[in-house]
Design a protein around this motif. Structure first.
Motif, PDB file in Angstrom:
ATOM      1  N   ASP A  72       0.832  -1.209   0.000  1.00  0.00           N
ATOM      2  CA  ASP A  72       0.000   0.000   0.000  1.00  0.00           C
ATOM      3  C   ASP A  72       0.864   1.255   0.000  1.00  0.00           C
ATOM      4  N   LEU A  73       1.902   1.269   0.844  1.00  0.00           N
ATOM      5  CA  LEU A  73       2.774   2.449   0.908  1.00  0.00           C
ATOM      6  C   LEU A  73       3.586   2.592  -0.370  1.00  0.00           C
ATOM      7  N   LEU A  74       3.948   1.479  -0.985  1.00  0.00           N
ATOM      8  CA  LEU A  74       4.656   1.561  -2.261  1.00  0.00           C
ATOM      9  C   LEU A  74       3.749   2.158  -3.337  1.00  0.00           C
ATOM     10  N   ALA A  75       2.474   1.778  -3.338  1.00  0.00           N
ATOM     11  CA  ALA A  75       1.523   2.365  -4.287  1.00  0.00           C
ATOM     12  C   ALA A  75       1.384   3.858  -4.044  1.00  0.00           C
ATOM     13  N   ASN A  76       1.341   4.251  -2.773  1.00  0.00           N
ATOM     14  CA  ASN A  76       1.245   5.664  -2.435  1.00  0.00           C
ATOM     15  C   ASN A  76       2.476   6.418  -2.917  1.00  0.00           C
ATOM     16  N   ALA A  77       3.654   5.867  -2.655  1.00  0.00           N
ATOM     17  CA  ALA A  77       4.893   6.527  -3.061  1.00  0.00           C
ATOM     18  C   ALA A  77       4.979   6.663  -4.576  1.00  0.00           C
ATOM     19  N   ARG A  78       4.580   5.624  -5.276  1.00  0.00           N
ATOM     20  CA  ARG A  78       4.639   5.682  -6.747  1.00  0.00           C
ATOM     21  C   ARG A  78       3.622   6.668  -7.305  1.00  0.00           C
ATOM     22  N   LEU A  79       2.466   6.793  -6.654  1.00  0.00           N
ATOM     23  CA  LEU A  79       1.485   7.785  -7.092  1.00  0.00           C
ATOM     24  C   LEU A  79       2.029   9.194  -6.904  1.00  0.00           C
ATOM     25  N   VAL A  80       2.629   9.457  -5.742  1.00  0.00           N
ATOM     26  CA  VAL A  80       3.214  10.779  -5.494  1.00  0.00           C
ATOM     27  C   VAL A  80       4.339  11.048  -6.487  1.00  0.00           C
ATOM     28  N   ALA A  81       5.203  10.056  -6.693  1.00  0.00           N
ATOM     29  CA  ALA A  81       6.326  10.235  -7.619  1.00  0.00           C
ATOM     30  C   ALA A  81       5.832  10.511  -9.041  1.00  0.00           C
ATOM     31  N   HIS A  82       4.821   9.765  -9.472  1.00  0.00           N
ATOM     32  CA  HIS A  82       4.262   9.976 -10.811  1.00  0.00           C
ATOM     33  C   HIS A  82       3.713  11.391 -10.953  1.00  0.00           C
ATOM     34  N   THR A  83       3.024  11.861  -9.923  1.00  0.00           N
ATOM     35  CA  THR A  83       2.448  13.207  -9.958  1.00  0.00           C
ATOM     36  C   THR A  83       3.540  14.264 -10.027  1.00  0.00           C
ATOM     37  N   LEU A  84       4.552  14.135  -9.180  1.00  0.00           N
ATOM     38  CA  LEU A  84       5.600  15.153  -9.123  1.00  0.00           C
ATOM     39  C   LEU A  84       6.501  15.115 -10.350  1.00  0.00           C
ATOM     40  N   ASN A  85       6.578  13.968 -11.018  1.00  0.00           N
ATOM     41  CA  ASN A  85       7.386  13.855 -12.237  1.00  0.00           C
ATOM     42  C   ASN A  85       6.654  14.345 -13.474  1.00  0.00           C
ATOM     43  N   ASP A  86       5.348  14.473 -13.378  1.00  0.00           N
ATOM     44  CA  ASP A  86       4.575  14.949 -14.526  1.00  0.00           C
ATOM     45  C   ASP A  86       4.988  16.381 -14.866  1.00  0.00           C
ATOM     46  N   PRO A  87       5.274  16.677 -16.138  1.00  0.00           N
ATOM     47  CA  PRO A  87       5.774  18.007 -16.492  1.00  0.00           C
ATOM     48  C   PRO A  87       4.871  19.151 -16.045  1.00  0.00           C
ATOM     49  N   ARG A  88       3.568  18.944 -16.100  1.00  0.00           N
ATOM     50  CA  ARG A  88       2.635  19.986 -15.659  1.00  0.00           C
ATOM     51  C   ARG A  88       2.404  19.931 -14.166  1.00  0.00           C
ATOM     52  N   GLN A  89       2.101  18.749 -13.638  1.00  0.00           N
ATOM     53  CA  GLN A  89       1.727  18.635 -12.244  1.00  0.00           C
ATOM     54  C   GLN A  89       2.872  18.953 -11.288  1.00  0.00           C
ATOM     55  N   GLY A  90       4.074  18.559 -11.650  1.00  0.00           N
ATOM     56  CA  GLY A  90       5.215  18.867 -10.792  1.00  0.00           C
ATOM     57  C   GLY A  90       5.423  20.363 -10.638  1.00  0.00           C
ATOM     58  N   LYS A  91       5.377  21.079 -11.758  1.00  0.00           N
ATOM     59  CA  LYS A  91       5.528  22.541 -11.708  1.00  0.00           C
ATOM     60  C   LYS A  91       4.349  23.191 -10.992  1.00  0.00           C
ATOM     61  N   LEU A  92       3.170  22.608 -11.180  1.00  0.00           N
ATOM     62  CA  LEU A  92       1.977  23.159 -10.529  1.00  0.00           C
ATOM     63  C   LEU A  92       2.101  23.056  -9.012  1.00  0.00           C
ATOM     64  N   PHE A  93       2.503  21.898  -8.508  1.00  0.00           N
ATOM     65  CA  PHE A  93       2.650  21.752  -7.061  1.00  0.00           C
ATOM     66  C   PHE A  93       3.754  22.651  -6.521  1.00  0.00           C
ATOM     67  N   ALA A  94       4.845  22.777  -7.251  1.00  0.00           N
ATOM     68  CA  ALA A  94       5.912  23.659  -6.792  1.00  0.00           C
ATOM     69  C   ALA A  94       5.412  25.098  -6.692  1.00  0.00           C
ATOM     70  N   SER A  95       4.608  25.524  -7.663  1.00  0.00           N
ATOM     71  CA  SER A  95       4.060  26.877  -7.639  1.00  0.00           C
ATOM     72  C   SER A  95       3.076  27.058  -6.493  1.00  0.00           C
ATOM     73  N   LEU A  96       2.240  26.051  -6.253  1.00  0.00           N
ATOM     74  CA  LEU A  96       1.255  26.139  -5.174  1.00  0.00           C
ATOM     75  C   LEU A  96       1.932  26.194  -3.807  1.00  0.00           C
ATOM     76  N   ILE A  97       2.949  25.390  -3.620  1.00  0.00           N
ATOM     77  CA  ILE A  97       3.659  25.385  -2.339  1.00  0.00           C
ATOM     78  C   ILE A  97       4.373  26.709  -2.129  1.00  0.00           C
ATOM     79  N   ALA A  98       4.978  27.239  -3.182  1.00  0.00           N
ATOM     80  CA  ALA A  98       5.633  28.543  -3.078  1.00  0.00           C
ATOM     81  C   ALA A  98       4.615  29.630  -2.741  1.00  0.00           C
ATOM     82  N   ALA A  99       3.450  29.596  -3.381  1.00  0.00           N
ATOM     83  CA  ALA A  99       2.416  30.605  -3.121  1.00  0.00           C
ATOM     84  C   ALA A  99       1.907  30.504  -1.693  1.00  0.00           C
TER      85      ALA A  99
END
Length: 203
Positions: free
Chosen positions: A90-117
């Protein structure tokens, strides 16, 4: 006269209004990923979404209002938790989901912008905390089930376990810039699993 106390963009209508919301939030997310919160102009969002400026200003009012509703929509549409019958899996699935999201060219930049804001805008900070609260709540049953199976102590803090999985991945996104590869995701999940087994996430 009744005062309007609704949160910007918080209505959940269907039909054309739902399609307008989807288009506006998509445009807002694209702009955030491209330029960051400081350059999130509601008028440009309206132009990209193909809707009138008055529609955006009336429903969302400010850039922070757009961000708050965008995070709400992201929480609502995120993938559900895993249910493999194993804490490690279960935790491996969670980690891979987070990694996939943060590696996505759009989603990774989006989260970085949201956290900065969120470091400078209280409305964005509140919305971001709500987003992560929603996701932690979604995955909490994985840890509760592991405790019921006897894999980990019954008083294990689910949110501490899940945060331990995601933290190394976000650290790479926001700090070192090192790759968030499958080895990194696996290591994060394995470390959190071992720590949970050892009782490190108990009060």
């Amino acid at each position: 006269m009744n005062q309007d106390t609704t949160t910007p963009g918080s209505l959940r209508p269907g039909g054309r209004t739902a399609r307008v919301r989807e288009s506006v939030l998509r445009a807002a997310g694209d702009l955030l990923a491209e330029r960051g919160f400081a350059h999130l102009d509601p008028a440009e969002v309206a132009a990209r979404a193909g809707v009138g400026k008055t529609t955006v200003y009336r429903r969302w009012r400010t850039p922070a209002g757009l961000v708050a509703d965008l995070l709400t929509e992201m929480a609502e549409t995120s993938l559900p938790r895993a249910d493999t019958g194993s804490l490690r899996e279960d935790l491996l699935a969670n980690a891979r989901l987070v990694a996939h999201t943060l590696n996505d060219p759009r989603q990774g930049k989006l989260f970085a912008s949201l956290i900065a804001a969120a470091t400078a805008d209280p409305t964005t900070a509140t919305a971001l905390r709500h987003f992560y609260d929603t996701r932690l709540t979604e995955w909490t049953p994985c840890i509760e089930a592991a405790a019921t199976r006897g894999e980990i102590p019954p008083e294990t803090d689910p949110r501490a376990v899940l945060s331990a999985v995601a933290a190394p991945l976000y650290y790479r996104l926001l700090t070192t810039g090192d790759p968030i590869d499958d080895h990194t995701a696996t290591l994060a999940a394995e470390s959190a699993t071992l720590a949970a087994h050892s009782g490190l996430f108990t009060p």
